[in-house]
Scaffold this motif. Structure first.
Motif, PDB file in Angstrom:
ATOM      1  N   PHE A   1      39.894  34.399  10.032  1.00 61.20           N
ATOM      2  CA  PHE A   1      38.531  34.877  10.216  1.00 61.20           C
ATOM      3  C   PHE A   1      38.513  36.370  10.523  1.00 61.20           C
ATOM      4  CE2 PHE A   1      39.785  33.686  14.524  1.00 61.20           C
ATOM      5  CZ  PHE A   1      39.324  34.750  15.293  1.00 61.20           C
ATOM      6  N   LEU A   2      37.422  36.998  10.141  1.00 59.39           N
ATOM      7  CA  LEU A   2      37.136  38.390  10.476  1.00 59.39           C
ATOM      8  C   LEU A   2      35.890  38.391  11.343  1.00 59.39           C
ATOM      9  CD1 LEU A   2      37.045  41.480   8.133  1.00 59.39           C
ATOM     10  CD2 LEU A   2      35.109  40.989   9.614  1.00 59.39           C
ATOM     11  N   MET A   3      35.939  39.108  12.446  1.00 61.08           N
ATOM     12  CA  MET A   3      34.803  39.192  13.351  1.00 61.08           C
ATOM     13  C   MET A   3      34.527  40.656  13.658  1.00 61.08           C
ATOM     14  SD  MET A   3      34.295  37.193  16.975  1.00 61.08           S
ATOM     15  CE  MET A   3      34.873  38.461  18.078  1.00 61.08           C
TER      16      MET A   3
ATOM     17  N   THR B   1      36.447  45.654  14.748  1.00 56.07           N
ATOM     18  CA  THR B   1      36.797  44.588  13.812  1.00 56.07           C
ATOM     19  C   THR B   1      38.008  43.819  14.333  1.00 56.07           C
ATOM     20  OG1 THR B   1      36.002  45.924  11.964  1.00 56.07           O
ATOM     21  CG2 THR B   1      37.385  44.041  11.429  1.00 56.07           C
ATOM     22  N   LEU B   2      37.865  42.512  14.448  1.00 51.64           N
ATOM     23  CA  LEU B   2      38.945  41.642  14.904  1.00 51.64           C
ATOM     24  C   LEU B   2      39.323  40.678  13.787  1.00 51.64           C
ATOM     25  CD1 LEU B   2      37.427  40.652  18.375  1.00 51.64           C
ATOM     26  CD2 LEU B   2      39.005  42.522  17.921  1.00 51.64           C
TER      27      LEU B   2
ATOM     28  N   LEU C   1      27.198  40.249  16.288  1.00 51.02           N
ATOM     29  CA  LEU C   1      28.497  39.705  15.902  1.00 51.02           C
ATOM     30  C   LEU C   1      28.415  39.196  14.469  1.00 51.02           C
ATOM     31  CD1 LEU C   1      30.982  37.585  17.900  1.00 51.02           C
ATOM     32  CD2 LEU C   1      30.226  36.742  15.678  1.00 51.02           C
ATOM     33  N   SER C   2      29.277  39.728  13.616  1.00 51.07           N
ATOM     34  CA  SER C   2      29.397  39.263  12.231  1.00 51.07           C
ATOM     35  C   SER C   2      30.666  38.429  12.120  1.00 51.07           C
ATOM     36  CB  SER C   2      29.460  40.452  11.264  1.00 51.07           C
ATOM     37  OG  SER C   2      28.307  41.262  11.389  1.00 51.07           O
ATOM     38  N   PHE C   3      30.575  37.285  11.460  1.00 47.54           N
ATOM     39  CA  PHE C   3      31.699  36.348  11.402  1.00 47.54           C
ATOM     40  C   PHE C   3      31.944  35.936   9.956  1.00 47.54           C
ATOM     41  CE2 PHE C   3      33.562  32.076  11.611  1.00 47.54           C
ATOM     42  CZ  PHE C   3      34.631  32.305  12.458  1.00 47.54           C
TER      43      PHE C   3
ATOM     44  N   SER D   1      38.205  35.813   0.124  1.00 47.99           N
ATOM     45  CA  SER D   1      39.654  35.788  -0.102  1.00 47.99           C
ATOM     46  C   SER D   1      40.374  37.023   0.416  1.00 47.99           C
ATOM     47  CB  SER D   1      39.932  35.630  -1.601  1.00 47.99           C
ATOM     48  OG  SER D   1      39.342  36.685  -2.342  1.00 47.99           O
ATOM     49  N   HIS D   2      39.656  38.088   0.761  1.00 47.69           N
ATOM     50  CA  HIS D   2      40.282  39.303   1.268  1.00 47.69           C
ATOM     51  C   HIS D   2      40.688  39.172   2.737  1.00 47.69           C
ATOM     52  CE1 HIS D   2      35.886  39.306   1.291  1.00 47.69           C
ATOM     53  NE2 HIS D   2      36.034  39.625   2.542  1.00 47.69           N
ATOM     54  N   VAL D   3      40.118  38.207   3.457  1.00 45.16           N
ATOM     55  CA  VAL D   3      40.348  38.093   4.901  1.00 45.16           C
ATOM     56  C   VAL D   3      41.814  37.808   5.246  1.00 45.16           C
ATOM     57  CG1 VAL D   3      39.745  36.801   6.994  1.00 45.16           C
ATOM     58  CG2 VAL D   3      37.964  37.484   5.380  1.00 45.16           C
TER      59      VAL D   3
END
Length: 723
Positions: free
Chosen positions: A255-257, A489-490, A241-243, A529-531
């Motif tokens: 957030f991007l997960m 990607t969430l 899991l990448s957060f 800042s892209h999230v």
């Protein structure tokens, strides 16, 4: 003599098609009497090697002086945070020129002095950065100079994620530049097998193999309105899991997960599946379409695992099943099925879709935990049996197959796109369309390669919920299966802060498994800042799909316009965006003629886009479906495109903010709906202006837009004006 000496500023990390030209005249604002042609960057190459979290980056740029005079210049390079220069090469007449590293304070003084003298806000982007400086003299007339610079930096890991950033932000011409010939290659070597390498800012190409990976990004006229950001994960967990969080003080965060499976998957860890192939064999499929469809179906059969079960249903005037029940995907059964497809399937008759779907639904095993996949391939509207789209959809809904995944493939444009889209979206699948010019076999085989090996199915994610943290607005709304070699990607929002635990559960190899991850939700982090924009694109795509498939809704439409206005997103409802009632209209789309653009939402006239939202069939209906699907599944915050006309003169995206040109002023989208009385007026280049810059050095990138700006920062609208 001094008046003939010219100084040019070349910002290498934001290489533009021309360098900034500034007269080298101390204590005066007199400009050269003869206009100079811009210094051109003929080519720019970036080579980076990342090994054990240490990145070594080499830049090579060739500049050309098109003027009939010798120039004297200063070469400025804004170093990434924590980087140190290893080597610099610029040889003139056999002599290596000396260079100087400026600390952030010294660099700031240099830029401020230039801004004061030349009234040039573009250089404010540099405020607060350490900078590499070199004097270049002479730069001969009509000749080139090649610059080579190497620097290194230690990359830190956050939430098991390593971040590498290459600053491409344009400085020389107010965020409106591009690189003519750009090439970037990144080689990665890690201690453990690399799980994921992705960029939410640019469309990169990635090749992974074990502990190594190669990343490439290149092109002509590459936009420099945003930095290239790369994330890498080399966790040794079965499912990683990448957060990636983003938050401004006192505001809801984003957030991007990302979920990624381990690189090497054993056969025992692949979930067995039941799969039914439904093939349209109506008369409209006759000829090359039928030949390609049969080859595609044969490819699908070849990809079956011995643990899988399958069947084939063809439909024309009536539906026909290959066998009465699902078959084990043994070698002998697959071979017989391949012969059946080759010898017994022909195109003829009408289109009885409802009967084919009924057979497939009745064939589904009861109380099974295995994914039940239906792959539907058709080129026309239902013409036989039940032809009403709503009745067909209700037929599938009534079955209530929780493990159903329905994937629809539409060929051509004489079909009911809304019907195929709803069948897929309401049943945990996805939709694809194949144009008359595309190869059906290639399109379907590429899809089958992706979904043939489910690693984690029936995914459930338990987010923390407490007095300190609340999670909301997650997209996609339904979690798809995780397949080998792919990722999920969430994007979501959060309110609160603190270290929390996220639990992910699902089926692996027929058994239920749970994974636990510790992540940190910060109160403030504006680095990623892209999230926020990527989240907004996903949400807009979801809302547009709801409107298109279920009918227009005033509240949903209002929310689409609000998000589009804030983040500068083109939609069917914002091809023309009213910034202030009856005062000024700002275009969100370029003026490219319709025939030059593939995307329906990028056309000059938004009437066709709104009409396509209501259409069931035709080229525009299918294009609308594809555009919306792309937004719903977006993995890059900014879609690659070539903007022509005046689009870029009316809208700018800088970091996490969007600005619109309104009566000669760049207006922060977040400030447009706030009472004008709350604005604090500051005169451009006044002592108060530079005090503001010194107090908030991070706003330099926003002030670099121009001389008149309305900027919302620290709960205040700063209204920068010339007088």
């Amino acid at each position: 003599m001094k008046k003939n000496l010219i100084c040019f500023i070349v910002v290498l990390l934001s290489v533009t098609t021309y360098a900034r030209i500034i007269p080298n005249i101390p204590n005066t604002t007199v400009r050269p009497s003869v206009a100079l042609l811009p210094i051109k960057a003929k080519s720019h190459t970036v080579t980076t090697k990342i090994k054990n979290n240490i990145a070594v980056t080499t830049l090579e740029t060739e500049y050309y002086n098109p003027n009939n005079r010798i120039l004297e210049g200063t070469y400025l390079f804004a170093l990434p945070k924590g980087a140190s220069v290893g080597s610099f090469s610029l040889w003139i007449n056999g002599k290596e020129m000396p260079a100087e590293l400026l600390n952030a304070k010294k660099a700031e003084d240099l830029y401020v002095s230039i801004v004061r003298k030349m009234i040039d806000p573009a250089l404010l982007e540099f405020v607060g950065r350490e900078t590499f400086k070199m004097r270049i003299f002479p730069f001969p007339a009509r000749s080139s100079r090649k610059i080579k610079l190497t620097y290194q930096q230690i990359l830190t890991a956050d939430n098991n994620l390593i971040r590498y950033e290459y600053p491409l932000t344009a400085v020389g011409n107010g965020h409106n530049d591009n690189i003519t010939n750009f090439s970037c290659n990144i080689e990665i070597e890690a201690e453990h097998a690399i799980k994921s390498v992705f960029s939410p800012t640019h469309e990169i190409k990635v090749k992974k193999e074990g502990k190594t990976a190669s990343v490439s990004f290149s092109g002509n006229h590459v936009d420099t309105d945003r930095d290239l950001v790369l994330y890498m994960s080399n966790s040794d967990k079965r499912v990683d899991l990448s957060f990636i969080p983003f938050a401004k003080q006192g505001k809801k965060g984003h957030f991007l997960m990302m979920l990624s499976p381990k690189t090497k998957i054993d056969a025992s860890e692949i979930n067995a599946k039941d799969i039914v192939y439904i093939l349209d064999t109506s008369g409209s499929m006759v000829g090359d379409k039928m030949d390609q469809a049969k080859k595609a179906l044969q490819y699908c059969l070849h990809q079956l695992s011995a643990k899988d079960s399958f069947n084939i249903i063809s439909f024309s005037t009536e539906a026909n099943t290959y066998k009465d029940k699902l078959l084990e995907a043994s070698k002998s059964n697959v071979k017989e099925a391949l012969d059946y497809v080759d010898e017994e399937i022909f195109a003829r008759g009408g289109t009885n879709l409802e009967e084919a779907l009924s057979y497939a639904i009745d064939m589904a095993p009861k109380n099974s935990v295995r994914p039940y996949m239906i792959i539907l391939l058709t080129d026309g509207k239902p013409t036989i049996g039940v032809t009403n789209a709503e009745q067909i959809i209700k037929k599938v809904q009534k079955a209530s197959l929780k493990n159903l995944r329905l994937f629809s493939f539409g060929i051509g444009d004489q079909l009911n796109a809304k019907l195929l889209d709803r069948l897929a979206e309401e049943n945990n699948g996805t939709r694809e369309y194949v144009s008359a010019k595309e190869d059906i076999e290639i399109k379907i085989s590429n899809f089958v390669d992706k979904v043939s090996s489910p690693v984690l199915s029936d995914i459930k994610i338990k987010f923390p919920s407490s007095d300190n943290l609340r999670i909301s607005e997650i997209y996609p709304r339904k979690f798809p299966d995780l397949f080998r070699g792919a990722s999920i990607t969430l994007l979501g929002r959060y309110e609160g802060k603190g270290d929390q635990v996220i639990k992910v559960s699902g089926m692996i190899g027929g058994e239920s498994k749970e994974f636990v991850y510790e992540v940190s939700f910060p109160e403030e982090n504006i680095e990623n800042s892209h999230v926020p924009r990527l989240w907004a694109v996903r949400k807009v795509g979801f809302l547009l799909d709801q409107i298109r498939l279920n009918g227009e809704n005033a509240e949903l439409k209002k929310e689409v316009v609000r998000l589009a206005k804030k983040f500068g997103i083109v939609t069917p409802y914002t091809s023309y965006l009213v910034v202030e009632d009856d005062i000024q209209t700002v275009r969100l789309t370029p003026t490219t003629p319709r025939r030059e653009r593939g995307s329906l939402f990028g056309r000059r006239d938004n009437t066709s886009a709104e009409r396509a939202m209501k259409s069931e069939s035709g080229k525009d209906a299918i294009q609308a479906s594809q555009d919306i699907k792309e937004m719903k599944n977006a993995k890059v915050a900014y879609k690659k495109k070539s903007e022509k006309g005046n689009g870029k003169q009316q809208i700018r995206r800088v970091d996490f903010k969007t600005f619109y040109m309104k009566n000669g002023v760049w207006c922060d989208s977040e400030s447009l709906n706030i009472d004008k009385k709350e604005k604090k007026k500051i005169i451009y280049l006044s002592n108060e202006y530079f005090s503001l810059l010194k107090k908030y050095p991070k706003i330099g990138k926003f002030l670099s837009l121009g001389k008149e700006i309305d900027l919302l920062w620290a709960e205040t609208i700063f209204s920068i004006r010339l007088k």
